[in-house]
Design an enzyme around this catalytic site. Sequence first.
Site, mmCIF file in Angstrom:
data_model
loop_
_atom_site.group_PDB
_atom_site.id
_atom_site.type_symbol
_atom_site.label_atom_id
_atom_site.label_comp_id
_atom_site.label_asym_id
_atom_site.label_seq_id
_atom_site.Cartn_x
_atom_site.Cartn_y
_atom_site.Cartn_z
ATOM 1 N N SER A 21 56.931 22.716 28.729
ATOM 2 C CA SER A 21 56.538 23.833 29.579
ATOM 3 C C SER A 21 56.639 23.437 31.056
ATOM 4 C CB SER A 21 55.125 24.295 29.195
ATOM 5 O OG SER A 21 54.823 25.525 29.802
ATOM 6 N N ASP A 31 58.345 28.814 25.214
ATOM 7 C CA ASP A 31 57.526 27.681 25.661
ATOM 8 C C ASP A 31 57.435 26.593 24.594
ATOM 9 O OD1 ASP A 31 55.026 26.112 26.299
ATOM 10 O OD2 ASP A 31 55.076 27.466 28.010
#
Length: 384
Positions: free
Chosen positions: A53, A214
Site C-alpha cells: 500500500s 491494495d
Amino acid sequence: MNLKQRQANRPPVALLLTGGGARAAYQVGVLKALALSMPRTAPIPVKIINGTSAGAINSAALACYASCMHLAVRKIEWVWKSFHSHMVYRSDFIGAFGHLLGNITRSFQSSHLNHPPASLLDNLPLRSLLDDVLDLSRIDRNIHKNYLDAISVTVSSYSTGRSVAYFQAKNAKPWQRAKRQGVSGKISLDVLMASSAIPMVFPSVRVKHHYYGDGSIHQLSPLSPSIHLGAEKIFVIGVEQPKISSPLGYEPHFPGMSAIAGHLLDSVFSDTLQSDLERLERVNRTIGLLPTQAKSKHKELKPIKTLVINPTDNFRDIAEQYYDDMPMAIKLLLRSIGVKRHSSSSLTSYLLFEKNYTQHLIDIGYRDGMARLDEIRHFLELDD
C-alpha cells in the site's frame, strides 16, 4: 575487519513497510531517526525492502536511492512534508462529485461495456506525482551495484483472490503457496498504484490481465515475501494504533457506516501482521526444539528474527486536530457517509494528505525512532 567485510558477514536483513494511506508518513520519521545516526554517505542498512500500500511507495523511493540513506530519506520526507490532498486525489468540487456522478451514470449502462473501475475518489493525481518524483529505473542499477538485493511490492488480485508479491531481485525464484505467490518482474508505476489502491476509496488497477487493489486486502502472511527473498532478520515499521480500553460498563452507540469502514481499514492494515508475527514466533520456538543433527540436515529451517516499531500515539485523535485542513468537497463527501470531526471513524486518518498532519506524524515517527534507536541499530548490527 573492514566495513565491506563486516557487511558481507551480516545476515540478510529486510525492511517491511506496511500500508495505511496518509498514516505512512510515520514511517518516514522512524527512517529519519535511523538515517541521522549513520554516516552521510552510507547506503541503506538493509538488503531487502518489502512494501504494501502506501508503504510500497515509501519502499520504492528507498530502493531508488539505496546508495545513500540520507538522500533517500530527504527525498521521501520532502514529498510527505509538502503534501496536499489534491496531489493524491481530485479534491475540488467538480473533480470529487463529478467522479461520483460518473460512477452513478455508468451503473445504468450495459454491463458489457468496459467501464473504468468505480471508487469513492479519483487518485489520478497520485500517478502524476509518482511519475514526477520516482525514477524506477534506478532500482535495477542499485541491485546491479549491490546496494540492494531485492525489493517486493504486494498487491491483491480481485480476479483470483490471491496476494501477489511482485519482486525485482538479483537472485530469487518465484514462489507459489496457498492464496499467495511471488512473481518476478520490474516494479512499475501500475504495480505501485495497484498496491496503494485502498479498497472502495481508490479504483483498482489493471496489470497485464488482472485487476489488482491494495496489497493488504488478501495479505494473509505479510512476512512471507521477506522470507522468500532470503531475509534472516525483518525490521517492520507498522502503523498499528495503541489499544485504548473502554471504561468498565461503558455502552457505546451502535456503529455507523463510517465507523465500520474505519474498522475494516484498521483490520486490513494491521491484524494480519500481528497474526503472522505470532505464527513466526511459534515456528522459531519449534525450530529451537529440533536436535542439532536435524538442523544441520535441513538448513532451510532457520529462525527469523523480527523487530517491530509501531506508533505510540493514536492517529485518529491527531487527525481530528487537522480536520479543517481537509478540502471542503472531501469533508462534504465524507459527511455523507457519517464521517465528521469527532466521529468514531478512523477513515479521516487514512485520507488526510495535508502537510500539517503528515508533518505531525513524521515528528511522532522521529520521536519513536529516537526512543528505540539503540535497539534498532543493534538489530541492524550497526553498532560497530
